[in-house]
Design an enzyme around this catalytic site. Structure first.
Site, PDB file in Angstrom:
ATOM      1  N   HIS A 139       1.237  -0.835   0.187  1.00  0.00           N
ATOM      2  CA  HIS A 139       0.121   0.712   0.128  1.00  0.00           C
ATOM      3  C   HIS A 139       0.929   1.572   0.271  1.00  0.00           C
ATOM      4  CE1 HIS A 139      -3.077  -2.823   1.178  1.00  0.00           C
ATOM      5  NE2 HIS A 139      -3.901  -1.489   1.221  1.00  0.00           N
ATOM      6  N   GLY A 188      -0.995  -2.106  -5.686  1.00  0.00           N
ATOM      7  CA  GLY A 188      -1.970  -2.748  -5.461  1.00  0.00           C
ATOM      8  C   GLY A 188      -3.130  -2.601  -4.905  1.00  0.00           C
ATOM      9  N   HIS A 189      -3.623  -0.856  -4.540  1.00  0.00           N
ATOM     10  CA  HIS A 189      -4.653  -0.671  -4.381  1.00  0.00           C
ATOM     11  C   HIS A 189      -4.775   1.131  -4.457  1.00  0.00           C
ATOM     12  CE1 HIS A 189      -7.907   0.871  -2.144  1.00  0.00           C
ATOM     13  NE2 HIS A 189      -8.213   0.041  -1.401  1.00  0.00           N
ATOM     14  N   HIS A 250     -12.243  -6.466  -5.228  1.00  0.00           N
ATOM     15  CA  HIS A 250     -12.450  -4.954  -4.545  1.00  0.00           C
ATOM     16  C   HIS A 250     -13.445  -4.151  -4.385  1.00  0.00           C
ATOM     17  CE1 HIS A 250     -10.636  -2.850  -1.371  1.00  0.00           C
ATOM     18  NE2 HIS A 250     -10.745  -3.583  -0.458  1.00  0.00           N
ATOM     19  N   GLU A 302     -13.490  -8.658   0.248  1.00  0.00           N
ATOM     20  CA  GLU A 302     -14.578  -7.115   0.724  1.00  0.00           C
ATOM     21  C   GLU A 302     -14.978  -7.188  -1.122  1.00  0.00           C
ATOM     22  OE1 GLU A 302     -11.389  -5.231   2.296  1.00  0.00           O
ATOM     23  OE2 GLU A 302     -12.393  -5.171   4.230  1.00  0.00           O
ATOM     24  N   GLU A 318     -19.137  -1.478   1.771  1.00  0.00           N
ATOM     25  CA  GLU A 318     -18.349  -0.857   2.728  1.00  0.00           C
ATOM     26  C   GLU A 318     -18.239   0.849   3.336  1.00  0.00           C
ATOM     27  OE1 GLU A 318     -14.482  -1.984   2.314  1.00  0.00           O
ATOM     28  OE2 GLU A 318     -13.679  -0.165   3.126  1.00  0.00           O
ATOM     29  N   CYS A 386      -9.982   2.468   7.865  1.00  0.00           N
ATOM     30  CA  CYS A 386     -10.025   3.198   6.389  1.00  0.00           C
ATOM     31  C   CYS A 386     -11.323   4.146   6.401  1.00  0.00           C
ATOM     32  CB  CYS A 386     -10.762   2.716   6.002  1.00  0.00           C
ATOM     33  SG  CYS A 386     -10.964   1.404   5.308  1.00  0.00           S
ATOM     34  N   CYS A 387     -12.341   3.332   7.086  1.00  0.00           N
ATOM     35  CA  CYS A 387     -13.654   4.003   7.105  1.00  0.00           C
ATOM     36  C   CYS A 387     -14.230   5.487   7.892  1.00  0.00           C
ATOM     37  CB  CYS A 387     -14.589   3.226   7.299  1.00  0.00           C
ATOM     38  SG  CYS A 387     -14.627   1.524   6.650  1.00  0.00           S
TER      39      CYS A 387
END
Ligand SMILES: [Zn+2]
Length: 622
Positions: A139, A188-189, A250, A302, A318, A386-387
């Protein structure tokens, strides 16, 4: 110039954004903003400290001894998203205490930056040698993306370049590391793509746009993923982006990638990117999005499920995916001016996005089920957090999403009691909205300007509104919406009153028959707000047994904590469950049922009171 994204020079943006600080919200979203400033931001700061997220920076800079204190390689982003949230909040409110804390946080972040510009606390100290060796999981580019977004927001709002210079140095390090003739790689993200395009917009330096483009086109080559468990599709690395037909993998990764690709389109007009974005949007909205605007139906990885796979009890949806959905649709709206994108923004906002945060402003859902037995409750924080700060930055930036301008005038996309001063052709258009939206569809806009020439005010007519009435200075107008907007063209000099009435009434909705979870069920929506049945309002029967087959719903003013709302009441039937004692199956027989009165509440407000079962989709005649 506190714009969330600045598309003023973007050749393919039909609409131009307005600064967050030019709009003050003081209605429904105003309550969220007040709570954000008074509760959410201070409590989140305490959690960044107490969970070790800020210590990670102190350890990386050598100010503190020890090793990385938290669990995940992306925990720096909680600090960055919080910093972005405080920055955008400062665009609308003087908050000296939070600004002082933010300055000290920025000092900790800056101190952790290496000589070569690298900034990331997970791979510091002993682990430096692992940098850029595992793009799939570490990340580092995702972290960079959130750092850049926070830095741009901070600079735009405060005019300070303390964080910005650090972010730019890291971006330069990344540019010098990756690309043709350098190291091959892709995040990757996804997330850094949006940020790099924004850094290009802020600096005018084309290399950042080139790097964003490189990262988007580098997908589908195995550079961003691992071959197995979960494999390339999870990372959206199974095909080149421009060849994607179906939204998979994802959910947050996929939707951030789409938002970044939309940013790339706004700058370059890349047709293949645009076609892919529209294919993915159609696939998402017609086959994979929850009625709440939630995205991602599988807890496993997810991820998105198959087409029409929209489990209610096991919905993942999410909170970050809802925010990403909103962000992507905003960029599609800027490219086209088409209200279908603003409709999705509104759908996710009032339902699957705000459900992520409690009304007290300090509890959060990571995943947002559409049906629950009463065990799912919002939490104060998560190991993978994260949220919560993502919700904070969204609420802080919300005013910047309400209006845009174009060559011919001003667009009103979202309705909220508010005042705005929108720059148009070097002058100002003041717009005051008096409304109780989303509880009432009556909106009175007072428009005040010195501009001599005629221009247009475009008002969005949401797709849920079957009808509407419109008056300007008391005179009724009969206009057809085009692409979801009515266009009011005239000389606006002076002060004018526009009255828009969007009739709100409870409606029963059904899902495509392939959505097996919703077959034989109805959902209730009033205006943009989706409702649910919650056990706490309905103590006489189990809410999972409620059968609703009548449109006859009564509106009633209600309140949950200090927030007012419209509740819906009606008569239905409840299936008897006592005869099922000790049985899971039986030979089919007539269900026993009795008449009951029921109460429905807005879905985004559920789980703020006593725990109990909940359902969005209600049984229809059985
Ligand atoms: Zn999240």
């Amino acid at each position: 110039m506190s714009k969330i994204i600045n598309v003023s020079k973007s050749p393919y943006a039909k609409l131009k954004t307005v600064p967050v600080g030019s709009v003050r919200v003081n209605g429904f979203m105003g309550k969220y903003f007040e709570t954000l400033v008074n509760v959410t931001l201070p409590t989140q700061y305490d959690l960044l400290e107490s969970t070790g997220r800020l210590d990670n920076f102190r350890i990386a800079s050598g100010k503190m001894k020890g090793s990385y204190r938290t669990l995940f390689p992306f925990d720096d982003t909680d600090v960055y998203k919080w910093s972005e949230a405080v920055s955008f909040a400062l665009a609308n409110r003087e908050i000296p205490e939070l600004e002082r804390i933010l300055d000290s946080v920025i000092e900790e972040v800056k101190a952790a930056q290496d000589e070569d510009g690298y900034l990331g606390t997970y791979l510091s100290g002993e682990r430096k040698k692992e940098r850029w060796t595992n793009l799939a999981w570490n990340h580092e580019l995702y972290n960079a993306g959130h750092l850049i977004q926070a830095a741009v927001a901070h600079k735009r709002v405060t005019s300070k370049d303390t964080l910005f210079n650090a972010a730019k140095r890291f971006a330069d390090h990344i540019y010098n590391t990756f690309g043709p003739g350098k190291k091959e790689g892709a995040p990757g993200h996804p997330e850094v793509e949006m940020a790099l395009v924004e850094l290009y917009r802020e600096t005018g330096e084309r290399k950042y746009l080139d790097l964003a483009k490189y990262f988007i086109y580098a997908r589908g080559k195995g550079l961003a993923s691992v071959p197995r468990n979960p494999g390339p599709e999870y990372f959206i690395d199974h095909k080149p982006f421009v060849e994607l037909e179906e939204i998979t993998g994802h959910a947050v990764r996929a939707l951030y990638l789409c938002a970044g690709a939309a940013d790339l389109y706004l700058e370059t007009g890349d047709k293949k990117i645009w076609q892919a974005l529209n294919r993915l949007w159609e696939n998402f909205v017609t086959k994979k999005m929850y009625i709440t605007g939630g995205a991602g139906s599988r807890h496993d990885w997810e991820s998105f499920g198959e087409e029409y796979e929209l489990s209610n009890k096991r919905s993942y949806a999410e909170s970050c995916a809802s925010i990403a959905n909103f962000m992507w649709n905003f960029r599609m709206l800027l490219a086209t001016g088409d209200g279908k994108f603003a409709d999705v923004m509104e759908q996710v906002l009032y339902n699957g996005l705000l459900s992520g945060i409690s009304l007290d402003g300090k509890h959060y859902f990571y995943f947002n089920p559409l049906e629950d037995f009463g065990r799912t409750r919002r939490q104060k924080w998560f190991d993978c957090a994260c949220c919560p700060p993502n919700l904070a930055r969204f609420i802080a930036s919300f005013p910047g999403y309400m209006y845009t301008t174009s060559s011919d005038g001003v667009q009103v996309h979202l309705y909220e009691k508010s005042t705005a001063a929108v720059d148009f052709k070097g002058s100002t258009v003041k717009i005051e909205q008096e409304t109780d939206y989303p509880w009432s569809g009556e909106i009175v806009l007072t428009i005040e300007t010195d501009i001599e020439e005629p221009f247009s005010v475009h008002l969005r007519i949401p797709s849920w509104a079957d009808d509407f009435t419109l008056r300007v200075d008391g005179k009724a107008l009969d206009l057809e919406p085009q692409n979801g907007y009515v266009k009011l063209s005239r000389n606006w000099k002076g002060t004018h009153r526009v009255e828009l009435l969007l009739p709100m009434k409870p409606e029963l909705l059904e899902a495509h028959p392939f959505v097996r979870d919703d077959l034989g069920k109805v959902a209730v929506r009033r205006g943009p707000v989706v409702y649910c049945v919650e056990q706490v309002d309905n103590p006489d029967f189990h809410v999972w047994t409620l059968v609703v087959d009548s449109m006859d719903l009564r509106e009633e003013k209600g309140e949950i904590l200090d927030r007012k709302a419209v509740f819906l009441k009606g008569k239905g039937r409840a299936l008897s469950i006592s005869e099922w004692e000790g049985k899971l199956y039986r030979k089919i027989s007539e269900p026993k049922e009795r008449e009951v009165e029921f109460t429905l509440v807005p879905y985004h407000m559920w789980a703020n009171r006593k725990p109990g079962a909940m359902a969005v989709w209600l049984l229809r005649k059985v």
